[in-house]
Design a protein around this motif. Structure first.
Motif, PDB file in Angstrom:
ATOM      1  N   SER A  16       0.828  -1.201   0.000  1.00  0.00           N
ATOM      2  CA  SER A  16       0.000   0.000   0.000  1.00  0.00           C
ATOM      3  C   SER A  16       0.864   1.253   0.000  1.00  0.00           C
ATOM      4  CB  SER A  16      -0.903   0.024   1.239  1.00  0.00           C
ATOM      5  OG  SER A  16      -1.701   1.185   1.240  1.00  0.00           O
ATOM      6  N   THR A  17       0.408   2.231  -0.767  1.00  0.00           N
ATOM      7  CA  THR A  17       1.048   3.547  -0.749  1.00  0.00           C
ATOM      8  C   THR A  17       0.090   4.584  -0.163  1.00  0.00           C
ATOM      9  OG1 THR A  17       0.278   4.004  -3.001  1.00  0.00           O
ATOM     10  CG2 THR A  17       2.483   3.031  -2.767  1.00  0.00           C
ATOM     11  N   LEU A  18      -0.974   4.095   0.475  1.00  0.00           N
ATOM     12  CA  LEU A  18      -2.026   4.949   1.008  1.00  0.00           C
ATOM     13  C   LEU A  18      -1.714   5.368   2.448  1.00  0.00           C
ATOM     14  CD1 LEU A  18      -4.848   6.136   0.446  1.00  0.00           C
ATOM     15  CD2 LEU A  18      -5.811   3.996   1.298  1.00  0.00           C
ATOM     16  N   TYR A  19      -1.538   6.673   2.643  1.00  0.00           N
ATOM     17  CA  TYR A  19      -1.307   7.211   3.986  1.00  0.00           C
ATOM     18  C   TYR A  19      -2.651   7.330   4.692  1.00  0.00           C
ATOM     19  CZ  TYR A  19       3.435   8.280   2.533  1.00  0.00           C
ATOM     20  OH  TYR A  19       4.713   8.171   2.096  1.00  0.00           O
ATOM     21  N   PRO A  20      -2.696   7.068   6.008  1.00  0.00           N
ATOM     22  CA  PRO A  20      -3.973   7.118   6.738  1.00  0.00           C
ATOM     23  C   PRO A  20      -4.779   8.397   6.528  1.00  0.00           C
ATOM     24  CG  PRO A  20      -2.325   6.078   8.088  1.00  0.00           C
ATOM     25  CD  PRO A  20      -1.602   6.599   6.867  1.00  0.00           C
ATOM     26  N   PRO A  21      -4.183   9.614   6.542  1.00  0.00           N
ATOM     27  CA  PRO A  21      -5.012  10.808   6.296  1.00  0.00           C
ATOM     28  C   PRO A  21      -5.689  10.782   4.922  1.00  0.00           C
ATOM     29  CG  PRO A  21      -2.898  11.445   7.228  1.00  0.00           C
ATOM     30  CD  PRO A  21      -2.803   9.986   6.891  1.00  0.00           C
ATOM     31  N   GLU A  22      -4.991  10.253   3.912  1.00  0.00           N
ATOM     32  CA  GLU A  22      -5.592  10.141   2.571  1.00  0.00           C
ATOM     33  C   GLU A  22      -6.741   9.147   2.587  1.00  0.00           C
ATOM     34  OE1 GLU A  22      -2.316   8.867   0.202  1.00  0.00           O
ATOM     35  OE2 GLU A  22      -1.346  10.817   0.209  1.00  0.00           O
ATOM     36  N   LEU A  23      -6.567   8.037   3.297  1.00  0.00           N
ATOM     37  CA  LEU A  23      -7.618   7.032   3.418  1.00  0.00           C
ATOM     38  C   LEU A  23      -8.874   7.642   4.022  1.00  0.00           C
ATOM     39  CD1 LEU A  23      -8.890   4.176   3.628  1.00  0.00           C
ATOM     40  CD2 LEU A  23      -7.639   3.919   5.781  1.00  0.00           C
ATOM     41  N   ILE A  24      -8.719   8.354   5.100  1.00  0.00           N
ATOM     42  CA  ILE A  24      -9.869   8.933   5.795  1.00  0.00           C
ATOM     43  C   ILE A  24     -10.558   9.975   4.923  1.00  0.00           C
ATOM     44  CG2 ILE A  24     -10.557  10.291   7.808  1.00  0.00           C
ATOM     45  CD1 ILE A  24      -8.116   8.781   9.226  1.00  0.00           C
ATOM     46  N   LYS A  25      -9.782  10.807   4.253  1.00  0.00           N
ATOM     47  CA  LYS A  25     -10.358  11.818   3.351  1.00  0.00           C
ATOM     48  C   LYS A  25     -11.169  11.145   2.248  1.00  0.00           C
ATOM     49  CE  LYS A  25      -9.175  15.548   0.213  1.00  0.00           C
ATOM     50  NZ  LYS A  25      -8.244  15.992  -0.758  1.00  0.00           N
ATOM     51  N   LYS A  26     -10.585  10.126   1.619  1.00  0.00           N
ATOM     52  CA  LYS A  26     -11.275   9.436   0.520  1.00  0.00           C
ATOM     53  C   LYS A  26     -12.521   8.709   1.034  1.00  0.00           C
ATOM     54  CE  LYS A  26     -11.618   8.114  -3.734  1.00  0.00           C
ATOM     55  NZ  LYS A  26     -12.002   9.060  -4.763  1.00  0.00           N
ATOM     56  N   ALA A  27     -12.423   8.067   2.197  1.00  0.00           N
ATOM     57  CA  ALA A  27     -13.569   7.354   2.766  1.00  0.00           C
ATOM     58  C   ALA A  27     -14.738   8.316   3.000  1.00  0.00           C
ATOM     59  CB  ALA A  27     -13.161   6.673   4.071  1.00  0.00           C
ATOM     60  N   ARG A  28     -14.430   9.486   3.517  1.00  0.00           N
ATOM     61  CA  ARG A  28     -15.485  10.485   3.730  1.00  0.00           C
ATOM     62  C   ARG A  28     -16.080  10.946   2.401  1.00  0.00           C
ATOM     63  NH1 ARG A  28     -12.366  13.357   8.645  1.00  0.00           N
ATOM     64  NH2 ARG A  28     -13.703  12.586  10.315  1.00  0.00           N
ATOM     65  N   GLU A  29     -15.208  11.188   1.416  1.00  0.00           N
ATOM     66  CA  GLU A  29     -15.675  11.656   0.101  1.00  0.00           C
ATOM     67  C   GLU A  29     -16.649  10.680  -0.544  1.00  0.00           C
ATOM     68  OE1 GLU A  29     -12.238  12.344  -2.355  1.00  0.00           O
ATOM     69  OE2 GLU A  29     -11.635  14.126  -1.235  1.00  0.00           O
ATOM     70  N   ILE A  30     -16.407   9.387  -0.402  1.00  0.00           N
ATOM     71  CA  ILE A  30     -17.273   8.410  -1.062  1.00  0.00           C
ATOM     72  C   ILE A  30     -18.431   7.950  -0.182  1.00  0.00           C
ATOM     73  CG2 ILE A  30     -15.445   7.648  -2.630  1.00  0.00           C
ATOM     74  CD1 ILE A  30     -15.150   5.120  -0.930  1.00  0.00           C
ATOM     75  N   GLY A  31     -18.548   8.546   1.014  1.00  0.00           N
ATOM     76  CA  GLY A  31     -19.706   8.293   1.862  1.00  0.00           C
ATOM     77  C   GLY A  31     -19.598   7.104   2.794  1.00  0.00           C
ATOM     78  N   LEU A  32     -18.385   6.625   3.040  1.00  0.00           N
ATOM     79  CA  LEU A  32     -18.250   5.537   4.003  1.00  0.00           C
ATOM     80  C   LEU A  32     -18.429   6.071   5.419  1.00  0.00           C
ATOM     81  CD1 LEU A  32     -15.181   3.507   2.650  1.00  0.00           C
ATOM     82  CD2 LEU A  32     -17.608   2.925   2.481  1.00  0.00           C
ATOM     83  N   ASP A  33     -18.979   5.231   6.277  1.00  0.00           N
ATOM     84  CA  ASP A  33     -19.154   5.589   7.680  1.00  0.00           C
ATOM     85  C   ASP A  33     -17.925   5.234   8.508  1.00  0.00           C
ATOM     86  OD1 ASP A  33     -21.954   6.480   7.520  1.00  0.00           O
ATOM     87  OD2 ASP A  33     -22.309   4.382   6.959  1.00  0.00           O
ATOM     88  N   GLY A  34     -17.043   4.422   7.942  1.00  0.00           N
ATOM     89  CA  GLY A  34     -15.837   4.020   8.641  1.00  0.00           C
ATOM     90  C   GLY A  34     -14.998   3.101   7.783  1.00  0.00           C
ATOM     91  N   VAL A  35     -13.825   2.788   8.290  1.00  0.00           N
ATOM     92  CA  VAL A  35     -12.922   1.853   7.617  1.00  0.00           C
ATOM     93  C   VAL A  35     -12.348   0.908   8.659  1.00  0.00           C
ATOM     94  CG1 VAL A  35     -12.281   3.405   5.725  1.00  0.00           C
ATOM     95  CG2 VAL A  35     -10.928   3.405   7.827  1.00  0.00           C
TER      96      VAL A  35
END
Length: 170
Positions: A16-35
């Protein structure tokens, strides 16, 4: 509630090249309630708690464990740090902890033998053979859809869980 149950980050997964802040931002953008962050072979409850507090977002922790029967997502255990285990041994630990196990992308090698790619009909797996794999006797559910899954793999996974009466995640 929509939660992605199988996410890797730079906190602990080589793939993975995904940093946690990017994950959280993207999750919010696509409407996820959590990861649910499921790093390979380890779970760090302190790091997850810091992320929850810093970003005020539902962040659960699991772990993806490589076993003799394939990769297994484990939920409901505390800190964990084992890169590889026998599936039966893992099952004992998970039961003792009151956790659950999910077969992670169990047909990836059948449909994309080099990781990701195009389905090759010559490699297609038989439904009866797939349903008889020992991993399905140990898990509570099967990951039917994964970010790396191709459509044929997803379709086949749905057939397997229907035949076995198992729940699916994605």
């Amino acid at each position: 509630m929509f939660i992605d149950l199988h996410v890797h980050t730079t906190l602990g997964s080589w793939d993975s090249t995904l940093y946690p802040p990017e994950l959280i931002k993207k999750a919010r953008e696509i409407g996820l309630d959590g990861v649910c962050i499921t790093e390979h072979g380890k779970r760090d409850t302190d790091a997850l708690q810091k992320l929850r507090e810093e970003y005020d977002f539902l962040i659960l922790g699991g772990v993806e464990v490589s076993t003799d029967l394939g990769d297994i997502l484990v939920f409901g255990m505390g800190d964990f740090d084992k890169g590889y285990m026998e599936a039966d041994e893992l099952r004992e630990l998970v039961v003792q902890a009151g956790g659950v196990m999910v077969a992670a992308h169990p047909f990836r090698r059948d449909f994309s033998p080099v990781g990701y790619g195009t389905f090759n009909p010559a490699l297609s797996v038989d439904l009866q053979e797939a349903c008889s794999r020992p991993i399905f006797e140990l898990v509570e559910a099967v990951e039917v859809a994964n970010g790396g899954s191709i459509q044929e793999e997803v379709r086949f996974s749905f057939e397997v869980i229907e035949k076995l009466g198992l729940c699916g995640t994605g």
